[in-house]
Design a protein around this motif. Structure first.
Motif, PDB file in Angstrom:
ATOM      1  N   ALA A 180     -49.008  -7.863  23.725  1.00  0.00           N
ATOM      2  CA  ALA A 180     -50.224  -8.681  23.702  1.00  0.00           C
ATOM      3  C   ALA A 180     -51.438  -7.932  24.228  1.00  0.00           C
ATOM      4  N   ALA A 181     -51.210  -6.897  25.050  1.00  0.00           N
ATOM      5  CA  ALA A 181     -52.347  -6.200  25.664  1.00  0.00           C
ATOM      6  C   ALA A 181     -53.142  -5.393  24.651  1.00  0.00           C
ATOM      7  N   ILE A 182     -52.457  -4.840  23.651  1.00  0.00           N
ATOM      8  CA  ILE A 182     -53.121  -3.966  22.676  1.00  0.00           C
ATOM      9  C   ILE A 182     -53.670  -4.807  21.536  1.00  0.00           C
ATOM     10  N   ASP A 183     -54.987  -4.785  21.397  1.00  0.00           N
ATOM     11  CA  ASP A 183     -55.643  -5.591  20.377  1.00  0.00           C
ATOM     12  C   ASP A 183     -55.844  -4.821  19.081  1.00  0.00           C
ATOM     13  N   LYS A 184     -56.009  -3.510  19.195  1.00  0.00           N
ATOM     14  CA  LYS A 184     -56.241  -2.688  17.998  1.00  0.00           C
ATOM     15  C   LYS A 184     -55.662  -1.312  18.241  1.00  0.00           C
ATOM     16  N   ALA A 185     -55.058  -0.727  17.202  1.00  0.00           N
ATOM     17  CA  ALA A 185     -54.458   0.608  17.314  1.00  0.00           C
ATOM     18  C   ALA A 185     -54.692   1.381  16.034  1.00  0.00           C
ATOM     19  N   LEU A 186     -55.129   2.621  16.183  1.00  0.00           N
ATOM     20  CA  LEU A 186     -55.362   3.525  15.052  1.00  0.00           C
ATOM     21  C   LEU A 186     -54.647   4.842  15.317  1.00  0.00           C
ATOM     22  N   ALA A 187     -54.413   5.586  14.251  1.00  0.00           N
ATOM     23  CA  ALA A 187     -53.746   6.886  14.391  1.00  0.00           C
ATOM     24  C   ALA A 187     -54.345   7.869  13.393  1.00  0.00           C
ATOM     25  N   TYR A 199     -40.194  27.044  18.907  1.00  0.00           N
ATOM     26  CA  TYR A 199     -40.472  26.015  17.907  1.00  0.00           C
ATOM     27  C   TYR A 199     -41.724  26.369  17.123  1.00  0.00           C
ATOM     28  N   ARG A 200     -41.834  25.722  15.984  1.00  0.00           N
ATOM     29  CA  ARG A 200     -43.067  25.771  15.220  1.00  0.00           C
ATOM     30  C   ARG A 200     -43.434  24.342  14.844  1.00  0.00           C
ATOM     31  N   ALA A 201     -44.698  24.097  14.622  1.00  0.00           N
ATOM     32  CA  ALA A 201     -45.157  22.749  14.275  1.00  0.00           C
ATOM     33  C   ALA A 201     -46.246  22.847  13.221  1.00  0.00           C
ATOM     34  N   ASN A 202     -46.316  21.795  12.408  1.00  0.00           N
ATOM     35  CA  ASN A 202     -47.334  21.739  11.354  1.00  0.00           C
ATOM     36  C   ASN A 202     -48.505  20.831  11.702  1.00  0.00           C
ATOM     37  N   GLY A 203     -48.298  19.946  12.685  1.00  0.00           N
ATOM     38  CA  GLY A 203     -49.383  19.016  12.974  1.00  0.00           C
ATOM     39  C   GLY A 203     -49.148  18.244  14.251  1.00  0.00           C
ATOM     40  N   LEU A 204     -50.138  17.444  14.586  1.00  0.00           N
ATOM     41  CA  LEU A 204     -50.047  16.568  15.756  1.00  0.00           C
ATOM     42  C   LEU A 204     -50.676  15.231  15.394  1.00  0.00           C
ATOM     43  N   MET A 205     -50.462  14.248  16.269  1.00  0.00           N
ATOM     44  CA  MET A 205     -50.966  12.899  16.037  1.00  0.00           C
ATOM     45  C   MET A 205     -51.853  12.499  17.207  1.00  0.00           C
ATOM     46  N   ILE A 206     -52.977  11.889  16.871  1.00  0.00           N
ATOM     47  CA  ILE A 206     -53.852  11.301  17.881  1.00  0.00           C
ATOM     48  C   ILE A 206     -53.872   9.791  17.663  1.00  0.00           C
ATOM     49  N   TYR A 207     -53.490   9.050  18.693  1.00  0.00           N
ATOM     50  CA  TYR A 207     -53.530   7.593  18.668  1.00  0.00           C
ATOM     51  C   TYR A 207     -54.654   7.116  19.582  1.00  0.00           C
ATOM     52  N   VAL A 208     -55.184   5.947  19.258  1.00  0.00           N
ATOM     53  CA  VAL A 208     -56.061   5.249  20.191  1.00  0.00           C
ATOM     54  C   VAL A 208     -55.628   3.795  20.225  1.00  0.00           C
ATOM     55  N   PHE A 209     -55.471   3.270  21.427  1.00  0.00           N
ATOM     56  CA  PHE A 209     -55.060   1.886  21.639  1.00  0.00           C
ATOM     57  C   PHE A 209     -56.187   1.164  22.370  1.00  0.00           C
ATOM     58  N   ALA A 210     -56.719   0.135  21.737  1.00  0.00           N
ATOM     59  CA  ALA A 210     -57.785  -0.659  22.339  1.00  0.00           C
ATOM     60  C   ALA A 210     -57.162  -1.821  23.086  1.00  0.00           C
ATOM     61  N   GLU A 234     -60.560  13.177   9.188  1.00  0.00           N
ATOM     62  CA  GLU A 234     -59.566  12.396   8.451  1.00  0.00           C
ATOM     63  C   GLU A 234     -59.801  10.897   8.685  1.00  0.00           C
ATOM     64  N   PRO A 235     -59.493  10.058   7.691  1.00  0.00           N
ATOM     65  CA  PRO A 235     -59.629   8.613   7.913  1.00  0.00           C
ATOM     66  C   PRO A 235     -58.554   8.122   8.870  1.00  0.00           C
ATOM     67  N   PRO A 236     -58.856   7.126   9.701  1.00  0.00           N
ATOM     68  CA  PRO A 236     -57.845   6.599  10.621  1.00  0.00           C
ATOM     69  C   PRO A 236     -56.835   5.730   9.898  1.00  0.00           C
ATOM     70  N   ALA A 237     -55.571   5.871  10.282  1.00  0.00           N
ATOM     71  CA  ALA A 237     -54.525   4.992   9.772  1.00  0.00           C
ATOM     72  C   ALA A 237     -54.405   3.805  10.725  1.00  0.00           C
ATOM     73  N   ARG A 238     -54.428   2.599  10.176  1.00  0.00           N
ATOM     74  CA  ARG A 238     -54.406   1.418  11.022  1.00  0.00           C
ATOM     75  C   ARG A 238     -52.970   0.995  11.335  1.00  0.00           C
ATOM     76  N   LEU A 239     -52.718   0.817  12.621  1.00  0.00           N
ATOM     77  CA  LEU A 239     -51.441   0.276  13.078  1.00  0.00           C
ATOM     78  C   LEU A 239     -51.549  -1.206  13.395  1.00  0.00           C
ATOM     79  N   LYS A 240     -52.694  -1.596  13.946  1.00  0.00           N
ATOM     80  CA  LYS A 240     -52.894  -2.970  14.371  1.00  0.00           C
ATOM     81  C   LYS A 240     -54.399  -3.220  14.464  1.00  0.00           C
ATOM     82  N   PRO A 241     -54.906  -4.380  14.021  1.00  0.00           N
ATOM     83  CA  PRO A 241     -54.197  -5.531  13.472  1.00  0.00           C
ATOM     84  C   PRO A 241     -53.962  -5.390  11.979  1.00  0.00           C
ATOM     85  N   LEU A 242     -52.933  -6.063  11.501  1.00  0.00           N
ATOM     86  CA  LEU A 242     -52.637  -6.095  10.079  1.00  0.00           C
ATOM     87  C   LEU A 242     -52.812  -7.497   9.506  1.00  0.00           C
ATOM     88  N   ASP A 243     -53.364  -8.398  10.321  1.00  0.00           N
ATOM     89  CA  ASP A 243     -53.523  -9.777   9.861  1.00  0.00           C
ATOM     90  C   ASP A 243     -54.982 -10.197   9.752  1.00  0.00           C
TER      91      ASP A 243
END
Length: 506
Positions: A180-187, A199-210, A234-243
């Protein structure tokens, strides 16, 4: 820890390095500002991001923090992995009240000495617990108050080196979608190819939780101002809200409504400009229905729309009552018939119209679009991108919409504006001036002195009087023989005594 002590009005923000990170925030904050927490992963899986000499990992974090943290914000920077006895996580690196001119340099300096974390009592690199880090930021740093939590990670969630990453990811999923605390989330999944000794890596992820409504509003302001886009294109991918706000309506054409034009401004406000003599009861409007919920395809949904204008709640008749296979960023045509609030619009001679002359009379309202039975699918292009950046990582499950979200609402603010010309106002002003002139003239005529010539017993007399006055007339013997009444339109003799020789004029 490198940092500066914040003023007492932030209740002397404190980083607790002996245990879980804590930040005490006072009630006083700059207007519209919310505190921001930046969590940077330094567990073993991050090895190539720290060891590759060409890695842009730390400069990226510093640039992002420098762009999103605004003057006067409370900013906390911390490293995270997995908390163990004697090795707390997250671990504070910087806490300060932001000076926009120096924040990027301060964050860069705090990150300069950051290296991979190891488990206590050995050389083994630390594990990762994404949920623990976000929980600590929300409950201990922000203490449940509004704010933004940024999470920079390689997307490997493996507490205790647990290989059952799917189960761990579902815990992270639950924290985001059902917390309930997180109102909006993007990645933002970002390409960053790095190579380390192991190790090797191709990318990383940045999230923001409002956190909280104010946090979501602050995030919306950052997006609208383009502050995030300065660093991440890059455009943000939406995690929340989806309603909510999964689609938007963009007007294309108005038919069968002469004198009515629709347009949309840069902030998404729909304007209906109505001519003062337009009295069409409805308008046929052709829209584009756009999918705004990247990276999801709206596989199917039934749609209905209503307008709320001038206290009237009216159904909007749609030519199609369903939508399907609408990919993110794409649009589908939609025809509708919308009732116009003609009864609520003032006539051109009304006081409201005269007050709005030369500008516009504005009737605010909104259009609501309801999607029922909504089915969302992660677009294949996004799946392919995630697979390329994070091969073998099942974390894209976090983008699976919760099963209980089967409806959404999109709200389109609207202003009905009637543009009244200045003609009626000038006519009203002219009429008012004419009436005023008549009033002034009448007042002058009423108040000005008058001279009346009378003949009393063959004696010529001049009487000084004013309109509205009545005065007695006496003969030579001093007896009252009549009364003189003066009006705006002339003079009159009243109560003339029988036999008296009195007349007006000579």
């Amino acid at each position: 820890m490198r940092g500066r002590t914040l003023p007492s009005r932030l209740s002397r923000t404190a980083l607790l390095l002996g245990g879980a990170l804590g930040l005490t925030l006072g009630a006083a904050q700059p207007a519209l500002a919310v505190p921001q927490v930046v969590l940077v992963q330094n567990s073993g899986w991050m090895e190539p991001f720290y060891s590759d000499p060409t890695s842009q990992f730390k400069p990226l974090v510093a640039a992002l923090a420098g762009s999103v943290a605004q003057q006067g914000d409370a900013l906390v920077l911390a490293a995270f992995n997995q908390s163990r006895p004697g090795a707390p996580s997250p671990k504070g690196l910087l806490s300060e009240k932001v000076d926009a001119k120096t924040v990027q340099a301060h964050v860069g300096a705090a990150l300069a000495g950051l290296d991979l974390a190891r488990k206590p009592g050995g050389a083994a690199l630390a594990d990762t617990d994404l949920g623990e880090a976000v929980n600590a930021a929300v409950t201990q740093v922000l203490q449940g108050k509004p704010g933004l939590v940024w999470l920079v990670t390689n997307n490997r969630n493996s507490p205790n080196n647990d290989q059952a990453t799917s189960a761990r990811n579902r815990e992270f999923y639950t924290l985001i979608h059902r917390g309930a605390a997180i109102d909006k989330a993007l990645a933002w999944p970002l390409r960053m190819q790095v190579q380390g000794p192991h190790y090797r890596a191709n990318g990383l992820m940045i999230y923001v939780f409002a956190v909280g409504r104010e946090g979501a509003q602050a995030l919306d302001r950052l997006l609208a101002a383009g502050r995030i886009q300065r660093v991440i294109t890059e455009p943000p991918a939406r995690l929340k809200p989806l309603d909510r706000d999964t689609v938007r309506l963009v007007p294309r054409k108005v038919e069968n409504a002469p004198g009515v034009d629709f347009s949309m401004d840069a902030n998404g406000l729909l304007r209906a400009d109505v001519a003062p003599d337009a009295r069409s009861p409805s308008a046929s409007i052709r829209w584009n229905l756009e999918n705004t919920i990247y990276p999801y395809t709206i596989a199917g949904a039934s749609i209905a729309a209503r307008s709320m204008l001038g206290g009237e709640n009216r159904r909007i008749a749609l030519a199609n009552n369903s939508v399907g296979r609408l990919a993110p960023g794409q649009a589908a045509p939609l025809a509708s018939t919308m009732q116009l609030p003609v009864a609520q619009l003032p006539g051109k001679w009304s006081l409201a119209a005269l007050q709005s002359a030369g500008s516009a009379y504005v009737l605010p309202g909104r259009i609501e679009l309801q999607l029922q039975g909504q089915r969302l699918e992660l677009s294949q292009a996004f799946r392919d991108r995630m697979a390329a950046l994070f091969p073998g990582d099942p974390l894209p499950d976090i983008f699976t919409p919760p099963s209980e979200i089967q409806a959404s609402t999109a709200v389109l603010p609207i202003e009905v504006r009637v543009h009244y010309g200045s003609g009626p106002l000038f006519a009203a002003i002219g009429a008012a001036l004419a009436l005023l002139g008549l009033g002034v003239g009448g007042a002058y005529a009423y108040a000005r002195p008058r001279r009346v010539v009378l003949t009393v017993e063959d004696e010529l007399r001049t009487v000084h009087t004013r309109a509205g006055a009545t005065q007695p007339i006496y003969d030579k013997a001093g007896q009252q023989v009549a009364r003189l009444k003066t009006t705006l339109f002339g003079n009159q003799l009243l109560d003339l005594r029988e036999g008296a020789q009195v007349r007006l004029g000579r």
